[in-house]
Design a protein around this motif. Sequence first.
Motif, mmCIF file in Angstrom:
data_model
loop_
_atom_site.group_PDB
_atom_site.id
_atom_site.type_symbol
_atom_site.label_atom_id
_atom_site.label_comp_id
_atom_site.label_asym_id
_atom_site.label_seq_id
_atom_site.Cartn_x
_atom_site.Cartn_y
_atom_site.Cartn_z
ATOM 1 N N LYS A 478 0.800 -1.220 0.000
ATOM 2 C CA LYS A 478 0.000 0.000 0.000
ATOM 3 C C LYS A 478 0.836 1.274 0.000
ATOM 4 O O LYS A 478 0.280 2.382 -0.030
ATOM 5 N N HIS A 479 2.144 1.122 0.036
ATOM 6 C CA HIS A 479 2.978 2.321 -0.007
ATOM 7 C C HIS A 479 2.744 3.037 -1.339
ATOM 8 O O HIS A 479 2.721 2.405 -2.399
ATOM 9 N N PRO A 480 2.572 4.352 -1.326
ATOM 10 C CA PRO A 480 2.232 5.073 -2.561
ATOM 11 C C PRO A 480 3.276 4.952 -3.676
ATOM 12 O O PRO A 480 2.939 5.133 -4.854
ATOM 13 N N ALA A 483 2.559 0.733 -4.654
ATOM 14 C CA ALA A 483 1.232 0.302 -5.127
ATOM 15 C C ALA A 483 1.091 0.369 -6.646
ATOM 16 O O ALA A 483 0.552 -0.560 -7.261
ATOM 17 N N PRO A 484 1.575 1.434 -7.313
ATOM 18 C CA PRO A 484 1.451 1.475 -8.784
ATOM 19 C C PRO A 484 2.235 0.357 -9.483
ATOM 20 O O PRO A 484 1.856 -0.071 -10.582
#
Length: 512
Positions: A478-480, A483-484
């Motif tokens: 879930k780290h920004p 996540a991508p």
Amino acid sequence: MILLVNPPLVKPSEPPPGIARLCGALRTAGVRCSVIDSNIEGILSLLEKSPSETDTWTTRAARNRDRNLASIRSGLGYQDLQRYRRTVSDINRLLEKAASGSSVLLSLSNYSDRNLSPLRSKDLLAAAQDYEKNPFFEYFSRRLSAAVERESPKAVGFSLNYLSQALTAFSMIGYTRDLYPDMRILLGGGLVTSWVRKPGWKNLFSDLVDGVIDGPGERRLLSLAGKEMSKGSSRPAYDGFPMRDYFAPGPILPYSSSSGCYWNQCAFCPEKAEGALYEPIGPGAAVSEVNGLVREHRPALLHFLDSALSPALMQKVSENPPGVPWYGFVRITRRLADEDFCRRLKESGCAMLKLGLESGDQGVIDAEGKGIDLGIASKALQALKKAGIGTYAYLLFGTPSEAEAEARNTLDFTVRHHDCIDFLNLAIFNMPVNSPDAEKFGTAPHYEGDLSLYTGFSHPKGWDRGKVRQFLEREFKKHPAIAPIIVKDPPFFTSNHAAFFCGFSHCLDEKR
């Protein structure tokens, strides 16, 4: 005459390389052989069925079946990730519904049964006895009987490499044994090799199969035919496979230049635990084979299957490009930190490299014998990015030397290099049952079944699987910055299709 069979179910993106290698060796020695890729044939057979469900999703998937199959086999289908996801999800929906009403759960990447486990020999024997319950029965009963009647083989060999194949493989074996009680049936493949090399292995399938083959099967099959192994390597034979039927935008050509791993020092490597030797073909001979196969089959992508491509082979490939995009698994070395070398790899057609990074903590890497320097790894990731080579990084969490602090170091390393990583594979450590260190860490039953290749262990730092899984799901993924990367992974096919998203799919259809 020997009939070689690849059972369902594995990702249907490319032909089975082990059988192709066996077929090449047999033909070189003058032994007739025939192949059946029951994986792709069986999947296509199930997809042709009209689903009984009438929900909106299933109805749409059935209506668009032909269009979706055409898309997954076209370069256009890989130019937009969202479109690709819809296509693959719809195809998978039909495969899933083809087994509805039974205990079997099907997908494009897995086969499981609510009642039977491939980790239990008694369940495999039950699958062999009740073969009519298998969702592929209608297909394989027709296909196997037709092939045996037409070819009159002296032996049928089943290649079993993954747990997802095991239950159907034994269903096919049970059917063959019932229908042709005098037929010689052989069982080999990577999974079988791991079973045989387990401590205390006993062949519980002797009533079903006449021979269990561990390791490369060429010599054993040739001996069966009264022939000797020829000197040197025999080029794999792919002409018996439906190369245009696989789910890829043109044929993917799998090729291995070696068995085993040239590094062979990682602390908990299953190959090391099994005593697998490193046996390379040799860079020159490998490149010669590859170039011949490329000329013959004109693939859209070359897939090197080596546990790790040797630096010598990468050098040889960079000097003698195969003429098509390629990818494979590599160890991170100083050579990959050289921008000029990475540029030459790119010019040779390298579209993507799978990198066994494993951890972002140097202490963990050193303790596990990985032989990687994180400073070099950082430079390598940047050099590959600059050269335009895609990266598929593999991380392993929960090893005996890792605790939460070390896992967070891996998180920090990944975040710092997120712009150099295209895809991620996140795995939780399993202790090989035959690892010399297994007993030291307090083993306990982890997977129920006498054929399990892994065992539970008491983590010396208390960093157990539950805590690792929670960390990955709640924080890491879930780290920004991460996540991508996670959402870019092609569903079901993962690394088998990832290279097609590395910038060359737009020209595939023009070259076919």
